[in-house]
Design an enzyme around this catalytic site. Structure first.
Site: not given
Ligand SMILES: NC(=O)c1ccc[n+]([C@@H]2O[C@H](COP(=O)([O-])OP(=O)(O)OC[C@H]3O[C@@H](n4cnc5c(N)ncnc54)[C@H](O)[C@@H]3O)[C@@H](O)[C@H]2O)c1
Length: 262
Positions: A151, A138
């Site tokens: 995350y 990401s």
């Protein structure tokens, strides 16, 4: 793209918007797909809608016996495994407040789940003479975002894991790459904006050179490319599918020098 037809892909987390778009894109190119997800309703409905060549296998990737079952069912249905896409994720994140259990459960899915999926698929890929793995990283892997620790760190781990996997699986003719999406129209965006794509694009615009969030199908194209034989000499790398998010610096897309003259 070449080399996708009549191959078999396992996609974890495929019941959600981005995952479902990827399943549809694979399916349209004649790739057989296994939806490996804990979401029985979403995964089952998608498999039913697409019909032949798409199978839902309820799989919690934090459980090794369920991973083994998923691979066995894939082989029984489609004869082998060519591609693995590690897309499933947990967004559990409470920054500094997160507990040890939060960290372990986040990593159990985002990192260890992906590793165990790869480990279980590897012998099947070897039987086919090779394969391709695509890990989801990401934009969050490379920058600090307020209140988020678990995350982003797990996504940074995925980028490093991709290099390690690529190194050690190259001898098996298994290529391993990652994709790093920018903000993408997805379940989270849909829920947070109450389905308002226009508003979502407006909020995303200053952070993405292309002035909007990505479409799930656009992320899927990157994954298909990395699986296809068009990417036959590409391994151990990360493909940004982020509309220019990672190219932009703190000055954003506005002239900064003139501010010195103000
Ligand atoms: N949405 C974005 O803007 C964005 C941006 C960058 C990267 N990504 C990445 O794209 C991927 C998909 O993100 P999303 O926003 O669509 O996520 P999402 O939360 O909508 O979907 C995640 C999917 O994973 C499944 N899942 C969760 N735990 C699981 C488990 N233990 N076993 C099996 N399946 C499990 C869920 O049921 C769900 O279908 C993720 O890897 C995420 O990091 C998303």
């Amino acid at each position: 793209m070449k080399g996708l037809q009549s191959k078999t892909a396992i996609v974890t987390g495929a019941a959600t918007i981005i995952g479902a778009a990827l399943v549809r894109e694979f399916h349209a190119r004649g790739t057989r797909v296994v939806i490996a997800d804990i979401d029985e309703a979403g995964g089952g409905a998608l498999a039913k809608e697409l019909g032949d060549g798409v199978l839902f296998v309820k799989t919690d990737i934090s459980d090794d016996s369920q991973i083994a079952n998923c691979v066995q069912r894939t082989v029984a249905a489609f004869g082998g495994v060519d591609f693995l896409v590690n897309l499933a994720c947990s967004y559990v994140d409470n920054g500094i407040e997160a507990t040890r259990d939060d960290w372990m459960s986040s990593y159990g899915v985002n990192v260890v789940g992906a590793v165990m999926m790869a480990k279980a698929c590897r012998p099947e890929m070897v039987k086919r003479g090779g394969g391709a793995i695509v890990n989801f990283s990401s934009i969050s892997a490379k920058v600090a975002q307020t209140g988020r620790w678990l995350y982003p760190v797990s996504k940074a781990a995925m980028a490093q894991l991709t290099r390690n996997m690529a190194m050690d699986l190259a001898g098996d003719h298994i290529r391993v790459n990652s994709v790093s999406p920018g903000w993408t129209w997805s379940r989270v965006m849909d829920e947070l904006s109450q389905g308002n794509r226009e508003k979502t694009d407006k909020v995303a615009a200053p952070y993405h050179l292309l002035g909007r969030v990505g479409n799930p199908e656009e992320v899927a194209q990157g994954v298909l490319f990395l699986c296809s034989s068009n990417a036959s000499f590409i391994t151990g790398t990360d493909l940004a599918v982020d509309g220019g998010y990672s190219a932009m610096g703190p000055e954003q897309a506005v002239p900064a020098i003139p501010r010195l003259c103000e």
